[in-house]
Motif scaffolding. Structure first.
Motif, mmCIF file in Angstrom:
data_model
loop_
_atom_site.group_PDB
_atom_site.id
_atom_site.type_symbol
_atom_site.label_atom_id
_atom_site.label_comp_id
_atom_site.label_asym_id
_atom_site.label_seq_id
_atom_site.Cartn_x
_atom_site.Cartn_y
_atom_site.Cartn_z
ATOM 1 N N GLY A 296 -5.597 8.218 -11.325
ATOM 2 C CA GLY A 296 -4.379 7.603 -12.478
ATOM 3 C C GLY A 296 -3.317 7.914 -11.116
ATOM 4 N N PHE A 297 -2.257 6.906 -11.074
ATOM 5 C CA PHE A 297 -0.980 6.732 -10.814
ATOM 6 C C PHE A 297 0.457 7.132 -11.755
ATOM 7 C CE2 PHE A 297 -2.067 2.465 -11.516
ATOM 8 C CZ PHE A 297 -2.011 2.065 -12.310
ATOM 9 N N ARG A 298 1.320 7.018 -11.631
ATOM 10 C CA ARG A 298 2.351 7.138 -11.753
ATOM 11 C C ARG A 298 2.804 5.555 -12.037
ATOM 12 N NH1 ARG A 298 2.479 10.400 -8.102
ATOM 13 N NH2 ARG A 298 4.136 10.129 -6.968
ATOM 14 N N THR A 299 3.858 5.408 -12.558
ATOM 15 C CA THR A 299 4.367 4.178 -12.672
ATOM 16 C C THR A 299 5.491 4.310 -12.618
ATOM 17 O OG1 THR A 299 4.801 4.579 -15.998
ATOM 18 C CG2 THR A 299 2.049 3.542 -14.842
ATOM 19 N N GLY A 300 6.384 3.545 -13.132
ATOM 20 C CA GLY A 300 8.135 3.114 -12.459
ATOM 21 C C GLY A 300 8.150 3.671 -11.406
ATOM 22 N N VAL A 301 7.501 3.859 -10.192
ATOM 23 C CA VAL A 301 8.220 4.702 -8.492
ATOM 24 C C VAL A 301 7.940 3.212 -7.913
ATOM 25 C CG1 VAL A 301 6.783 5.221 -6.565
ATOM 26 C CG2 VAL A 301 6.392 6.270 -9.446
ATOM 27 N N ARG A 302 9.112 3.241 -7.325
ATOM 28 C CA ARG A 302 9.794 1.818 -6.574
ATOM 29 C C ARG A 302 9.286 2.209 -5.138
ATOM 30 N NH1 ARG A 302 13.940 -1.487 -9.644
ATOM 31 N NH2 ARG A 302 13.402 -0.880 -12.226
ATOM 32 N N CYS A 303 9.425 1.236 -4.227
ATOM 33 C CA CYS A 303 9.242 1.324 -2.592
ATOM 34 C C CYS A 303 9.719 0.032 -2.271
ATOM 35 C CB CYS A 303 7.778 1.154 -2.182
ATOM 36 S SG CYS A 303 7.699 0.841 -1.253
ATOM 37 N N ARG A 304 10.378 0.159 -1.013
ATOM 38 C CA ARG A 304 11.248 -1.197 -0.613
ATOM 39 C C ARG A 304 10.795 -0.928 0.989
ATOM 40 N NH1 ARG A 304 16.381 -2.666 -1.907
ATOM 41 N NH2 ARG A 304 16.647 -0.745 -3.429
ATOM 42 N N ASN A 305 10.840 -2.191 1.127
ATOM 43 C CA ASN A 305 10.562 -2.805 3.101
ATOM 44 C C ASN A 305 11.838 -2.681 3.165
ATOM 45 O OD1 ASN A 305 10.451 -3.645 5.706
ATOM 46 N ND2 ASN A 305 7.795 -4.529 5.539
ATOM 47 N N LEU A 306 12.677 -1.604 4.548
ATOM 48 C CA LEU A 306 14.383 -2.253 4.309
ATOM 49 C C LEU A 306 14.878 -3.439 5.081
ATOM 50 C CD1 LEU A 306 17.415 -1.245 3.661
ATOM 51 C CD2 LEU A 306 16.561 -0.032 5.823
ATOM 52 N N THR A 307 13.073 -3.618 5.885
ATOM 53 C CA THR A 307 14.053 -5.360 7.155
ATOM 54 C C THR A 307 13.632 -6.202 6.515
ATOM 55 O OG1 THR A 307 13.011 -3.618 8.699
ATOM 56 C CG2 THR A 307 13.339 -6.379 9.387
ATOM 57 N N LEU B 56 0.626 -1.496 0.298
ATOM 58 C CA LEU B 56 -0.096 0.287 -0.171
ATOM 59 C C LEU B 56 0.568 1.594 -0.038
ATOM 60 C CD1 LEU B 56 -2.885 1.356 -0.449
ATOM 61 C CD2 LEU B 56 -2.597 0.928 2.355
ATOM 62 N N PRO B 57 2.155 1.605 0.877
ATOM 63 C CA PRO B 57 2.430 2.204 0.183
ATOM 64 C C PRO B 57 3.581 2.681 -1.070
ATOM 65 C CG PRO B 57 3.136 1.028 2.372
ATOM 66 C CD PRO B 57 2.932 0.231 2.082
ATOM 67 N N LEU B 58 3.497 1.821 -1.667
ATOM 68 C CA LEU B 58 4.286 2.410 -3.322
ATOM 69 C C LEU B 58 3.146 2.198 -3.787
ATOM 70 C CD1 LEU B 58 5.910 1.839 -5.568
ATOM 71 C CD2 LEU B 58 4.712 -0.378 -6.194
ATOM 72 N N ALA B 59 1.638 2.435 -3.224
ATOM 73 C CA ALA B 59 0.455 2.661 -4.256
ATOM 74 C C ALA B 59 0.383 4.305 -4.062
ATOM 75 C CB ALA B 59 -0.911 1.753 -3.990
ATOM 76 N N CYS B 60 0.038 4.497 -2.448
ATOM 77 C CA CYS B 60 0.232 6.015 -2.133
ATOM 78 C C CYS B 60 1.188 7.263 -2.850
ATOM 79 C CB CYS B 60 0.433 5.854 -0.773
ATOM 80 S SG CYS B 60 -1.328 5.632 0.463
ATOM 81 N N ALA B 61 2.059 6.324 -2.620
ATOM 82 C CA ALA B 61 4.012 7.432 -3.302
ATOM 83 C C ALA B 61 3.190 7.327 -4.460
ATOM 84 C CB ALA B 61 5.161 6.098 -3.137
ATOM 85 N N ALA B 62 2.513 6.138 -5.645
ATOM 86 C CA ALA B 62 2.421 6.546 -6.749
ATOM 87 C C ALA B 62 1.776 7.715 -6.896
ATOM 88 C CB ALA B 62 2.293 5.424 -7.573
ATOM 89 N N GLY B 63 0.635 7.725 -5.945
ATOM 90 C CA GLY B 63 -0.541 9.231 -6.111
ATOM 91 C C GLY B 63 -1.452 8.183 -6.346
ATOM 92 N N ALA B 64 -2.407 6.731 -5.462
ATOM 93 C CA ALA B 64 -3.240 5.682 -5.527
ATOM 94 C C ALA B 64 -3.859 6.159 -4.535
ATOM 95 C CB ALA B 64 -3.048 4.692 -6.609
ATOM 96 N N ASP B 65 -4.221 7.060 -4.257
ATOM 97 C CA ASP B 65 -4.575 7.758 -2.595
ATOM 98 C C ASP B 65 -5.460 6.394 -1.771
ATOM 99 O OD1 ASP B 65 -5.131 7.717 -0.120
ATOM 100 O OD2 ASP B 65 -4.491 9.946 -0.228
ATOM 101 N N PHE B 66 -6.099 5.137 -1.812
ATOM 102 C CA PHE B 66 -6.464 4.175 -1.867
ATOM 103 C C PHE B 66 -7.885 4.660 -0.237
ATOM 104 C CE2 PHE B 66 -4.866 1.617 -5.417
ATOM 105 C CZ PHE B 66 -6.349 0.747 -5.424
ATOM 106 N N PRO B 67 -6.437 4.046 0.830
ATOM 107 C CA PRO B 67 -7.107 4.925 2.311
ATOM 108 C C PRO B 67 -8.052 6.491 1.955
ATOM 109 C CG PRO B 67 -4.843 4.549 2.768
ATOM 110 C CD PRO B 67 -4.948 4.483 1.255
ATOM 111 N N ALA B 68 -7.471 6.996 1.309
ATOM 112 C CA ALA B 68 -7.950 8.173 1.410
ATOM 113 C C ALA B 68 -9.801 8.077 0.874
ATOM 114 C CB ALA B 68 -7.656 9.636 0.784
ATOM 115 N N ASN B 69 -9.310 7.470 -0.708
ATOM 116 C CA ASN B 69 -11.183 7.583 -0.954
ATOM 117 C C ASN B 69 -11.577 6.482 -0.306
ATOM 118 O OD1 ASN B 69 -10.841 8.810 -3.750
ATOM 119 N ND2 ASN B 69 -9.104 7.344 -4.396
ATOM 120 N N PHE B 70 -10.772 5.525 0.267
ATOM 121 C CA PHE B 70 -12.065 4.332 0.984
ATOM 122 C C PHE B 70 -13.345 4.743 1.820
ATOM 123 C CE2 PHE B 70 -12.858 1.031 4.075
ATOM 124 C CZ PHE B 70 -13.685 0.220 3.631
#
Length: 194
Positions: free
Chosen positions: A164-175, A135-149
């Motif tokens: 819509g949302f941006r493509t090519g956005v990367r996200c990692r869970n470091l742990t 979900l953090p990736l979706a939000c970072a890419a512009g797809a704000d599911f929590p607000a829309n829910f």
């Protein structure tokens, strides 16, 4: 795999359940004897892990988001520790729409697919009727599911904003990605491909 990803243990709180990959019948029999909870047997499917998130109102999809798993933990297949947003595949949208309509689904859901790298065919692995780990990736890419829910719950489907949302956005869970790195190093020591 376990019938759910998290179980509540009376004395220990939440326990995260792990998937086991059995390479032959003997390993499967041992895993089934050791299982302390109900399991789902599923054929192993190799390929890219693809997530397809939706927000629905009575089976009608209001918002979508697609991502590909770049790293999975455990390394043979599991949740993503590193992922990238991708354009929504029209094939996956049709699958998700048909299933959402059939279920008359309300709220969020995540469809998990495997995409064969050679044939490009999809296999449905599971559907989760909840927010997903990426979900953090979706939000970072512009797809704000929590607000829309929240908009859906308070004002109905017409209030949902899904530009819509941006493509090519990367996200990692470091742990988790450090766990992936540990698995990748161990795999290199055994001369198996990562």
């Amino acid at each position: 795999k376990p019938d759910r990803s998290v179980r509540w243990q009376d004395d220990d709180g939440a326990a995260h359940m792990a998937v086991s990959i059995c390479r032959d019948r003997a390993e499967l029999e041992v895993a089934l004897v050791r299982a302390a909870y109900p399991v789902l047997l599923q054929e192993y499917v190799a390929g890219d892990g693809i997530g397809f998130g939706v927000l629905c109102n009575r089976g009608r999809i209001l918002e979508t988001f697609q991502w590909r798993r770049l790293h999975e933990v455990p390394i043979d297949g599991g949740g993503s520790s590193y992922r990238i947003s991708e354009p929504a595949d029209p094939v996956l949208l049709r699958y998700a729409q048909a299933l959402s309509e059939r279920l008359a689904w309300d709220g969020v859901a995540m469809f998990e697919f495997k995409r064969d790298r050679t044939t490009r065919r999809y296999s449905l692995m599971e559907i989760n009727g909840r927010f997903w780990g990426s979900l953090p990736l979706a939000c970072a890419a512009g797809a704000d599911f929590p607000a829309n829910f929240v908009r859906l719950l308070l004002h109905g489907g017409d209030a949902v904003r899904a530009p819509g949302f941006r493509t090519g956005v990367r996200c990692r869970n470091l742990t988790q990605d450090l766990e992936w790195l540990r698995g990748a190093v161990a795999r290199l020591r055994t001369d198996r491909p990562v």
